[in-house]
Design a protein around this motif. Structure first.
Motif, PDB file in Angstrom:
ATOM      1  N   GLU A  31       0.854  -1.193   0.000  1.00  0.00           N
ATOM      2  CA  GLU A  31       0.000   0.000   0.000  1.00  0.00           C
ATOM      3  C   GLU A  31       0.891   1.244   0.000  1.00  0.00           C
ATOM      4  O   GLU A  31       1.625   1.473   0.957  1.00  0.00           O
ATOM      5  N   PRO A  32       0.846   2.046  -1.067  1.00  0.00           N
ATOM      6  CA  PRO A  32       1.699   3.237  -1.096  1.00  0.00           C
ATOM      7  C   PRO A  32       1.235   4.302  -0.114  1.00  0.00           C
ATOM      8  O   PRO A  32       0.036   4.475   0.102  1.00  0.00           O
ATOM      9  N   THR A  33       2.185   5.002   0.473  1.00  0.00           N
ATOM     10  CA  THR A  33       1.863   6.145   1.342  1.00  0.00           C
ATOM     11  C   THR A  33       2.216   7.453   0.643  1.00  0.00           C
ATOM     12  O   THR A  33       1.877   8.514   1.139  1.00  0.00           O
ATOM     13  N   ASP A  34       2.925   7.352  -0.459  1.00  0.00           N
ATOM     14  CA  ASP A  34       3.229   8.500  -1.315  1.00  0.00           C
ATOM     15  C   ASP A  34       2.580   8.229  -2.667  1.00  0.00           C
ATOM     16  O   ASP A  34       2.996   7.313  -3.375  1.00  0.00           O
ATOM     17  N   ILE A  35       1.573   9.011  -3.002  1.00  0.00           N
ATOM     18  CA  ILE A  35       0.837   8.819  -4.243  1.00  0.00           C
ATOM     19  C   ILE A  35       1.320   9.870  -5.240  1.00  0.00           C
ATOM     20  O   ILE A  35       1.141  11.066  -5.027  1.00  0.00           O
ATOM     21  N   ASP A  36       1.975   9.405  -6.304  1.00  0.00           N
ATOM     22  CA  ASP A  36       2.493  10.304  -7.335  1.00  0.00           C
ATOM     23  C   ASP A  36       1.500  10.345  -8.489  1.00  0.00           C
ATOM     24  O   ASP A  36       1.112   9.300  -9.026  1.00  0.00           O
ATOM     25  N   ILE A  37       1.118  11.562  -8.862  1.00  0.00           N
ATOM     26  CA  ILE A  37       0.139  11.772  -9.922  1.00  0.00           C
ATOM     27  C   ILE A  37       0.719  12.780 -10.899  1.00  0.00           C
ATOM     28  O   ILE A  37       1.309  13.785 -10.488  1.00  0.00           O
ATOM     29  N   THR A  38       0.559  12.519 -12.182  1.00  0.00           N
ATOM     30  CA  THR A  38       0.929  13.506 -13.187  1.00  0.00           C
ATOM     31  C   THR A  38      -0.316  13.856 -13.984  1.00  0.00           C
ATOM     32  O   THR A  38      -1.146  12.995 -14.253  1.00  0.00           O
ATOM     33  N   VAL A  39      -0.440  15.131 -14.296  1.00  0.00           N
ATOM     34  CA  VAL A  39      -1.583  15.612 -15.062  1.00  0.00           C
ATOM     35  C   VAL A  39      -1.086  16.375 -16.282  1.00  0.00           C
ATOM     36  O   VAL A  39      -0.004  16.959 -16.260  1.00  0.00           O
ATOM     37  N   HIS A  40      -1.891  16.352 -17.332  1.00  0.00           N
ATOM     38  CA  HIS A  40      -1.492  16.979 -18.594  1.00  0.00           C
ATOM     39  C   HIS A  40      -1.523  18.500 -18.505  1.00  0.00           C
ATOM     40  O   HIS A  40      -0.805  19.185 -19.224  1.00  0.00           O
ATOM     41  N   SER A  41      -2.353  19.038 -17.591  1.00  0.00           N
ATOM     42  CA  SER A  41      -2.402  20.494 -17.447  1.00  0.00           C
ATOM     43  C   SER A  41      -2.840  20.870 -16.036  1.00  0.00           C
ATOM     44  O   SER A  41      -3.546  20.122 -15.373  1.00  0.00           O
ATOM     45  N   ASN A  42      -2.386  21.992 -15.585  1.00  0.00           N
ATOM     46  CA  ASN A  42      -2.790  22.636 -14.349  1.00  0.00           C
ATOM     47  C   ASN A  42      -2.738  21.741 -13.092  1.00  0.00           C
ATOM     48  O   ASN A  42      -3.781  21.468 -12.481  1.00  0.00           O
TER      49      ASN A  42
END
Length: 186
Positions: A31-42
């Motif tokens: 279970e990750p405790t650091d959630i990395d998210i990338t978004v295309h804008s903003n």
């Protein structure tokens, strides 16, 4: 992952991805405790919306790269969401700039099946318990990755592949370019 349903409802589904160590941990079954998210804008708008939805604390983590962090402290261990702007024109370009194959995977939030985008065979390297760099350029871009290879190998109980180990030895003198604080933290 906790709050995955919240992430899916933020309205960024088509261009938001779980990436890197988050996906690696999911593949391993951790279970990750650091959630990395990338978004295309903003990324700031995404982070603000997420922060409001989960009642988290928002702050700018890296001004130069425009990375925002949302911290949720509803349990004994905080949960961190790091939201960044996608590098390159699409997720494949972004993944090509990652450090190791085990961190060059993504899951599109809009994908109900949770299919893993894995152009560099990170899942195969996880199965082999192998840390392998994408390219020598990875170490040139950020010499701290030389140390990160050893931290990942030790933490995950993986082996560093022989070509990657050779590249680390060749590039070891470049580690002096990294900030002492970053070296300490790694």
């Amino acid at each position: 992952i906790q709050h995955i349903s919240v992430l899916k409802k933020l309205g960024y589904n088509t261009d938001a991805y779980l990436i890197g160590g988050t996906v690696r941990d999911m593949v391993i079954g951790k279970e990750p405790t650091d959630i990395d998210i990338t978004v295309h804008s903003n990324p700031e708008k995404f982070a603000r919306t997420l922060s409001k939805k989960i009642n988290g604390t928002l702050f700018l983590l890296d001004k130069e790269r425009g990375v925002f962090r949302v911290v949720l402290r509803d349990k004994s261990q905080p949960l961190y969401y790091d939201i960044s702007l996608m590098r390159g024109e699409d997720i494949y370009a972004d993944l090509s700039l990652r450090d190791f194959t085990v961190d060059a995977m993504a899951i599109r939030l809009a994908d109900d099946e949770g299919s893993i985008i894995d152009p560099y065979n990170g899942q195969a390297d996880i199965a082999k318990k192998c840390i392998r760099t994408l390219s020598q350029k990875s170490f040139e871009d950020d010499p701290l990755r030389l140390l990160r290879a050893f931290r990942l190998a030790g933490t995950l109980e993986f082996e560093i592949d022989s070509l990657t180990f050779h590249r680390i030895k060749e590039m070891s003198s470049t580690l002096r370019r990294a900030a002492k604080e970053r070296i300490r933290d790694e």
